[in-house]
Write a protein that holds these residues in place. Structure first.
Motif, short mmCIF file in Angstrom:
data_model
loop_
_atom_site.label_atom_id
_atom_site.label_comp_id
_atom_site.label_asym_id
_atom_site.label_seq_id
_atom_site.Cartn_x
_atom_site.Cartn_y
_atom_site.Cartn_z
N GLU A 17 0.81 -1.23 0.00
CA GLU A 17 0.00 0.00 0.00
C GLU A 17 0.84 1.27 0.00
O GLU A 17 0.38 2.31 -0.48
CB GLU A 17 -0.99 -0.03 1.17
CG GLU A 17 -2.06 -1.07 0.98
CD GLU A 17 -3.07 -1.13 2.11
OE1 GLU A 17 -3.17 -0.15 2.88
OE2 GLU A 17 -3.76 -2.15 2.22
N SER A 18 2.08 1.20 0.50
CA SER A 18 2.94 2.39 0.49
C SER A 18 3.34 2.77 -0.94
O SER A 18 3.82 3.88 -1.18
CB SER A 18 4.19 2.17 1.34
OG SER A 18 5.06 1.23 0.73
N ASP A 19 3.11 1.87 -1.89
CA ASP A 19 3.42 2.13 -3.30
C ASP A 19 2.27 2.82 -4.04
O ASP A 19 2.36 3.05 -5.24
CB ASP A 19 3.77 0.83 -4.03
CG ASP A 19 5.01 0.17 -3.45
OD1 ASP A 19 6.03 0.87 -3.28
OD2 ASP A 19 4.96 -1.05 -3.17
N ALA A 20 1.19 3.16 -3.33
CA ALA A 20 0.01 3.74 -3.97
C ALA A 20 0.31 4.98 -4.81
O ALA A 20 -0.21 5.10 -5.92
CB ALA A 20 -1.08 4.03 -2.94
N PRO A 21 1.17 5.93 -4.35
CA PRO A 21 1.45 7.10 -5.21
C PRO A 21 2.07 6.70 -6.56
O PRO A 21 1.70 7.25 -7.60
CB PRO A 21 2.41 7.94 -4.37
CG PRO A 21 2.08 7.58 -2.95
CD PRO A 21 1.75 6.10 -3.01
N ASP A 43 -7.28 8.11 -7.98
CA ASP A 43 -6.79 8.83 -6.80
C ASP A 43 -6.09 7.82 -5.89
O ASP A 43 -6.06 6.62 -6.20
CB ASP A 43 -7.94 9.54 -6.07
CG ASP A 43 -9.08 8.61 -5.69
OD1 ASP A 43 -8.86 7.37 -5.55
OD2 ASP A 43 -10.21 9.08 -5.54
N LEU A 44 -5.52 8.30 -4.77
CA LEU A 44 -4.76 7.40 -3.90
C LEU A 44 -5.63 6.28 -3.32
O LEU A 44 -5.19 5.14 -3.21
CB LEU A 44 -4.09 8.18 -2.77
CG LEU A 44 -2.82 8.94 -3.17
CD1 LEU A 44 -2.30 9.76 -2.01
CD2 LEU A 44 -1.75 7.98 -3.68
N ALA A 45 -6.86 6.60 -2.96
CA ALA A 45 -7.75 5.57 -2.40
C ALA A 45 -8.00 4.44 -3.41
O ALA A 45 -7.97 3.26 -3.05
CB ALA A 45 -9.06 6.19 -1.95
N SER A 46 -8.24 4.80 -4.66
CA SER A 46 -8.48 3.76 -5.67
C SER A 46 -7.18 3.01 -6.00
O SER A 46 -7.22 1.83 -6.36
CB SER A 46 -9.15 4.33 -6.93
OG SER A 46 -8.40 5.36 -7.49
N ALA A 47 -6.03 3.66 -5.86
CA ALA A 47 -4.75 2.98 -6.06
C ALA A 47 -4.53 1.94 -4.95
O ALA A 47 -4.10 0.81 -5.23
CB ALA A 47 -3.60 3.99 -6.09
N VAL A 48 -4.84 2.29 -3.71
CA VAL A 48 -4.73 1.34 -2.60
C VAL A 48 -5.67 0.17 -2.83
O VAL A 48 -5.30 -1.00 -2.65
CB VAL A 48 -5.00 2.04 -1.24
CG1 VAL A 48 -5.20 1.01 -0.13
CG2 VAL A 48 -3.88 3.00 -0.89
N ASN A 49 -6.90 0.45 -3.25
CA ASN A 49 -7.87 -0.62 -3.54
C ASN A 49 -7.36 -1.53 -4.65
O ASN A 49 -7.49 -2.76 -4.57
CB ASN A 49 -9.23 -0.02 -3.90
CG ASN A 49 -10.27 -1.10 -4.08
OD1 ASN A 49 -10.54 -1.88 -3.17
ND2 ASN A 49 -10.84 -1.17 -5.27
N TYR A 50 -6.78 -0.95 -5.70
CA TYR A 50 -6.21 -1.74 -6.80
C TYR A 50 -5.11 -2.66 -6.27
O TYR A 50 -5.05 -3.84 -6.64
CB TYR A 50 -5.66 -0.82 -7.89
CG TYR A 50 -4.83 -1.54 -8.91
CD1 TYR A 50 -5.42 -2.17 -10.00
CD2 TYR A 50 -3.44 -1.64 -8.77
CE1 TYR A 50 -4.65 -2.86 -10.94
CE2 TYR A 50 -2.67 -2.33 -9.69
CZ TYR A 50 -3.28 -2.94 -10.77
OH TYR A 50 -2.52 -3.64 -11.68
N ILE A 51 -4.24 -2.14 -5.42
CA ILE A 51 -3.14 -2.94 -4.86
C ILE A 51 -3.71 -4.11 -4.06
O ILE A 51 -3.24 -5.25 -4.19
CB ILE A 51 -2.21 -2.06 -4.00
CG1 ILE A 51 -1.44 -1.07 -4.90
CG2 ILE A 51 -1.24 -2.92 -3.19
CD1 ILE A 51 -0.75 0.06 -4.15
N ARG A 52 -4.72 -3.85 -3.25
CA ARG A 52 -5.32 -4.91 -2.42
C ARG A 52 -6.02 -5.97 -3.26
O ARG A 52 -5.85 -7.17 -3.04
CB ARG A 52 -6.35 -4.31 -1.47
CG ARG A 52 -5.76 -3.54 -0.32
CD ARG A 52 -6.88 -3.02 0.58
NE ARG A 52 -6.34 -2.14 1.61
CZ ARG A 52 -7.01 -1.14 2.16
NH1 ARG A 52 -8.27 -0.89 1.78
NH2 ARG A 52 -6.45 -0.41 3.08
N THR A 53 -6.84 -5.54 -4.23
CA THR A 53 -7.70 -6.47 -4.97
C THR A 53 -7.03 -7.03 -6.22
O THR A 53 -7.51 -8.02 -6.78
CB THR A 53 -9.02 -5.80 -5.37
OG1 THR A 53 -8.74 -4.68 -6.20
CG2 THR A 53 -9.80 -5.34 -4.14
N GLY A 54 -5.95 -6.42 -6.67
CA GLY A 54 -5.22 -6.92 -7.83
C GLY A 54 -4.02 -7.73 -7.39
O GLY A 54 -4.13 -8.93 -7.10
#
Length: 170
Positions: A17-21, A43-54
């Protein structure tokens, strides 16, 4: 952030998740959108969600997934490269994307060689596939340079564009 592979110049590790930016920047880059597609990251929230679910879900389910590629010395992220298991393909495929400012330096070739070897040797996959947009000549060149051969043109879903399918055998 678990280290997966290392090359002469690159660390290849799990995305966290720290890689979201960085993921936000990569997945909203015009070249990513054109050649790979919109992953719904804005945005950052959708990037974190992508990292979690992808990638995150793939690590848990398959033991592999898309990994972060960073420069070994500076730890600056330059792209992603890894192994994806899609329901629409008969075998796992290699996937990769790099920010345009890091193109032309051999990072994609170096990362893809390491991931190909990991898939075929360490994970003992009998073959590794790759899909690429028909006009993405730079990616086609990378795949051909590391031993992938064109197999067919395929459509992964009913509403998807046709893509070129490549494969390499163990």
């Amino acid at each position: 952030m678990a280290q997966v592979l290392q090359t002469a110049r690159l660390n290849i590790r799990e995305i966290d998740e720290s890689d979201a930016p960085f993921i936000l920047e990569l997945l909203t880059d015009p070249s990513f959108l054109e050649n790979i597609g919109d992953r719904g990251v804005s945005d950052l929230a959708s990037a974190v969600n992508y990292i979690r679910t992808g990638p995150g879900d793939s690590y848990a389910r398959n033991g592999y997934g898309l990994w972060l590629v960073e420069l070994k010395d500076s730890r600056i992220p330059v792209g992603t490269c890894g192994i994806i298991r899609r329901d629409t393909l008969p075998a796992a495929d290699i996937g990769y994307a790099f920010l345009p400012r890091h193109w032309g330096q051999g990072y994609a070739l170096e990362a893809c060689q390491a991931v190909r070897d990991h898939a075929l040797r360490t994970l003992a996959m009998p073959q590794l596939l790759a899909i690429v947009a028909p006009g993405n000549n730079a990616s086609i060149k990378v795949l051909e340079r590391i031993g992938f051969n064109f197999r067919d043109t395929v459509q992964l879903t009913a509403d998807a564009e046709q893509v070129k399918l490549y494969a390499v055998q163990a």
